[in-house]
Design an enzyme around this catalytic site. Sequence first.
Site, PDB file in Angstrom:
ATOM      1  N   LYS A  22       0.714  -1.276   0.058  1.00  0.00           N
ATOM      2  CA  LYS A  22      -0.069  -0.022   0.190  1.00  0.00           C
ATOM      3  C   LYS A  22       0.730   1.186  -0.023  1.00  0.00           C
ATOM      4  CE  LYS A  22      -1.556   1.696   3.780  1.00  0.00           C
ATOM      5  NZ  LYS A  22      -1.404   3.068   4.342  1.00  0.00           N
ATOM      6  N   ASN A  23       1.959   1.259   0.858  1.00  0.00           N
ATOM      7  CA  ASN A  23       2.509   2.534   0.973  1.00  0.00           C
ATOM      8  C   ASN A  23       3.592   2.766  -0.229  1.00  0.00           C
ATOM      9  OD1 ASN A  23       1.228   3.255   3.340  1.00  0.00           O
ATOM     10  ND2 ASN A  23       3.088   2.550   4.855  1.00  0.00           N
ATOM     11  N   CYS A 117      -3.819   7.657   9.769  1.00  0.00           N
ATOM     12  CA  CYS A 117      -4.116   7.433  11.208  1.00  0.00           C
ATOM     13  C   CYS A 117      -3.742   8.279  12.364  1.00  0.00           C
ATOM     14  CB  CYS A 117      -3.439   5.881  11.335  1.00  0.00           C
ATOM     15  SG  CYS A 117      -4.232   4.580  10.580  1.00  0.00           S
ATOM     16  N   ARG A 122       1.860  14.311  13.330  1.00  0.00           N
ATOM     17  CA  ARG A 122       2.703  13.787  12.051  1.00  0.00           C
ATOM     18  C   ARG A 122       2.908  14.939  11.067  1.00  0.00           C
ATOM     19  NH1 ARG A 122      -0.573   8.311   9.966  1.00  0.00           N
ATOM     20  NH2 ARG A 122       1.390   8.168   8.923  1.00  0.00           N
ATOM     21  N   ASP A 305       4.844  -0.110  12.007  1.00  0.00           N
ATOM     22  CA  ASP A 305       3.553  -0.507  11.479  1.00  0.00           C
ATOM     23  C   ASP A 305       3.630  -1.868  12.115  1.00  0.00           C
ATOM     24  OD1 ASP A 305       2.966   1.869  10.431  1.00  0.00           O
ATOM     25  OD2 ASP A 305       3.131   1.480   8.104  1.00  0.00           O
ATOM     26  N   ARG A 397      -8.377   0.037   5.053  1.00  0.00           N
ATOM     27  CA  ARG A 397      -7.656   1.044   4.723  1.00  0.00           C
ATOM     28  C   ARG A 397      -6.388   0.344   4.041  1.00  0.00           C
ATOM     29  NH1 ARG A 397      -7.129   6.434   7.988  1.00  0.00           N
ATOM     30  NH2 ARG A 397      -5.568   6.636   6.130  1.00  0.00           N
TER      31      ARG A 397
HETATM   32  C1  UD1 Z   1       4.796   6.305   6.619  1.00  0.00           C
HETATM   33  C2  UD1 Z   1       4.007   5.326   6.253  1.00  0.00           C
HETATM   34  C3  UD1 Z   1       3.540   4.903   7.681  1.00  0.00           C
HETATM   35  C4  UD1 Z   1       4.649   4.545   8.479  1.00  0.00           C
HETATM   36  C5  UD1 Z   1       5.751   5.443   8.792  1.00  0.00           C
HETATM   37  C6  UD1 Z   1       6.955   4.950   9.413  1.00  0.00           C
HETATM   38  C7  UD1 Z   1       3.030   5.877   4.559  1.00  0.00           C
HETATM   39  C8  UD1 Z   1       1.395   6.369   3.711  1.00  0.00           C
HETATM   40  N1  UD1 Z   1       2.894   5.982   5.767  1.00  0.00           N
HETATM   41  O1  UD1 Z   1       4.275   7.642   7.221  1.00  0.00           O
HETATM   42  O2  UD1 Z   1       2.493   3.720   7.464  1.00  0.00           O
HETATM   43  O3  UD1 Z   1       4.073   4.132   9.933  1.00  0.00           O
HETATM   44  O4  UD1 Z   1       5.776   5.862   7.358  1.00  0.00           O
HETATM   45  O5  UD1 Z   1       7.340   3.859   8.692  1.00  0.00           O
HETATM   46  O6  UD1 Z   1       3.536   5.711   3.845  1.00  0.00           O
HETATM   47  N2  UD1 Z   1       8.581  13.552  10.643  1.00  0.00           N
HETATM   48  C9  UD1 Z   1       8.774  14.844  10.868  1.00  0.00           C
HETATM   49  N3  UD1 Z   1       8.732  15.867  10.059  1.00  0.00           N
HETATM   50  C10 UD1 Z   1       8.406  15.306   8.726  1.00  0.00           C
HETATM   51  C11 UD1 Z   1       8.051  14.079   8.731  1.00  0.00           C
HETATM   52  C12 UD1 Z   1       8.129  13.329   9.439  1.00  0.00           C
HETATM   53  O7  UD1 Z   1       9.230  15.267  12.157  1.00  0.00           O
HETATM   54  O8  UD1 Z   1       7.981  16.331   7.964  1.00  0.00           O
HETATM   55  C13 UD1 Z   1       8.991  12.542  11.867  1.00  0.00           C
HETATM   56  C14 UD1 Z   1       7.519  11.624  12.131  1.00  0.00           C
HETATM   57  O9  UD1 Z   1       6.954  12.561  13.223  1.00  0.00           O
HETATM   58  C15 UD1 Z   1       7.923  10.206  12.634  1.00  0.00           C
HETATM   59  C16 UD1 Z   1       9.181  10.261  11.622  1.00  0.00           C
HETATM   60  O10 UD1 Z   1       9.488  11.488  11.339  1.00  0.00           O
HETATM   61  O11 UD1 Z   1       8.278  10.439  14.013  1.00  0.00           O
HETATM   62  C17 UD1 Z   1       8.729   9.131  10.720  1.00  0.00           C
HETATM   63  O12 UD1 Z   1       7.752   9.828   9.743  1.00  0.00           O
HETATM   64  P1  UD1 Z   1       7.665   9.127   8.056  1.00  0.00           P
HETATM   65  O13 UD1 Z   1       8.664   8.384   7.893  1.00  0.00           O
HETATM   66  O14 UD1 Z   1       7.473  10.688   7.479  1.00  0.00           O
HETATM   67  O15 UD1 Z   1       6.281   8.521   8.354  1.00  0.00           O
HETATM   68  P2  UD1 Z   1       5.068   8.930   7.469  1.00  0.00           P
HETATM   69  O16 UD1 Z   1       5.485   9.275   5.896  1.00  0.00           O
HETATM   70  O17 UD1 Z   1       3.827   9.926   8.069  1.00  0.00           O
END
Ligand code: UD1
Length: 432
Positions: A22-23, A117, A122, A305, A397
């Site tokens: 999915k991701n 979620c 985030r 996850d 989802r």
């Molecule tokens: C993606 C996945 C989610 C998974 C996560 C971590 C998708 C749609 N979702 O989420 O299922 O749980 O990766 O493997 O692919 N962060 C910041 N600033 C940012 C972006 C991230 O501080 O601009 C922090 C977040 O709060 C978190 C960490 O970085 O602590 C990792 O987040 P990230 O890898 O970006 O997760 P998502 O892309 O939201």
Amino acid sequence: MEQYIIKGGKALAGEVSIGGAKNAALGILAAAVMTDETVTIENLPDVRDINVLLQTIEEIGARVERSDRHTVKITGGTIHSVVVDNDLIRKIRGSYYLLGALLGKYKNAQVTFPGGCNIGSRPIDLHIKGFEALGASVKIQHGMIQAEAEKLTGAHIYLDMASVGATINIMMAAALAEGQTIIENAAKEPHVVDVANFLNSMGAEIKGAGTDVIRIKGVMKLHASTYSIIPDQIEAGTFMVAAAATKGDVTIRNVIPKHLEAITAKLAEIGVEVEEYDDAVRVVANKRLGHTQIKTLPYPGFPTDMQPQLTTLLAICDGTSIVTESMFENRFKYVDELARMGTSIKVEGNTAIVDGVKELTGARVSAPDLRAGAALVIAGLVAEGYTVVEQVEFIERGYECFEQKMREIGASMEKIDAEDARAVQKFKLKIG
Ligand code: UD1
């Protein structure tokens, strides 16, 4: 509203096949609009988040043709709007990939703030900083993120955190920027590599995906491609844990065992037998399992996850396990639901202290989010008696035909209509 009803206590056995990730698919579908030519995507999971993204891509003018359940053709040449907003897209996380894709292609994108979620705060500051480094100006107004640029120019970008979303988004925009972009401290998740491979198949020049440093040489335009998405590491891991929790014997097909190593290692540590084949893993558990310690980390560490599913398994193992969630601060909400089934888990900050219990009993529980919902289903499969899991829309989802796949390996599990007062009774009569 739909619910799952489960009668627990049966060891899962047989074979189950895993769908596309999915991701990865969320990034790939967004990237597909970056060419005017027709792109064919195969091994697409038929899950809610993907269907919402497809519908949204169609709404902005792209041609979307589903040749079968798992194959879609997308033509981005007919796009007439760079404004992405509707009631459904506001609820998913992957919407943010349209920012990088549209900004790269049209140098202009207006995308609703991403949902997803509720597992903690985030932020998307790293995505924004990346776009700004490439020369875009980014504003947040009325719930929309607006990014635009006269032109995008390659830059040297250091990510404070190895964010999956930021890495993929910057990679997409930089693919059509002028000159070279270097992303340091890039996320190394398999789906980052998959999106990079897909972009390269369309003519992008991206090197180093899967390592800390990704180098992108901007190209003028991208072209048609046919691409098959990698198997879903988390769907596979969920079935591995379900097999172990029910003391089952399940072969999980269409996987890349390398992507499952962190999960396999933890299962082996507590006494589960995991046999690896070229594109399958067999998971066998036939004795009481032991305890361990887990800390969620970016790939190749233990995936956040999979944290709820593994914690649920540890809740019925011998001894005390410690689970540390280092990615998202609100990812233990399901623990209160699990407690209704007899678990003994204490959460202190970002740590769960899991005292294994001998058995669980079925109860009515509610899925707080996607992966936690899958964890509650695993608990239901183990528990004595009947479990009803409410809010299955969260689970749908990210899991295709979850109840059907579970049934194929022996689970007594059905999806029922919450409004149908007799549905639970009918299931009980049928299952006995
Ligand atoms: C993606 C996945 C989610 C998974 C996560 C971590 C998708 C749609 N979702 O989420 O299922 O749980 O990766 O493997 O692919 N962060 C910041 N600033 C940012 C972006 C991230 O501080 O601009 C922090 C977040 O709060 C978190 C960490 O970085 O602590 C990792 O987040 P990230 O890898 O970006 O997760 P998502 O892309 O939201």
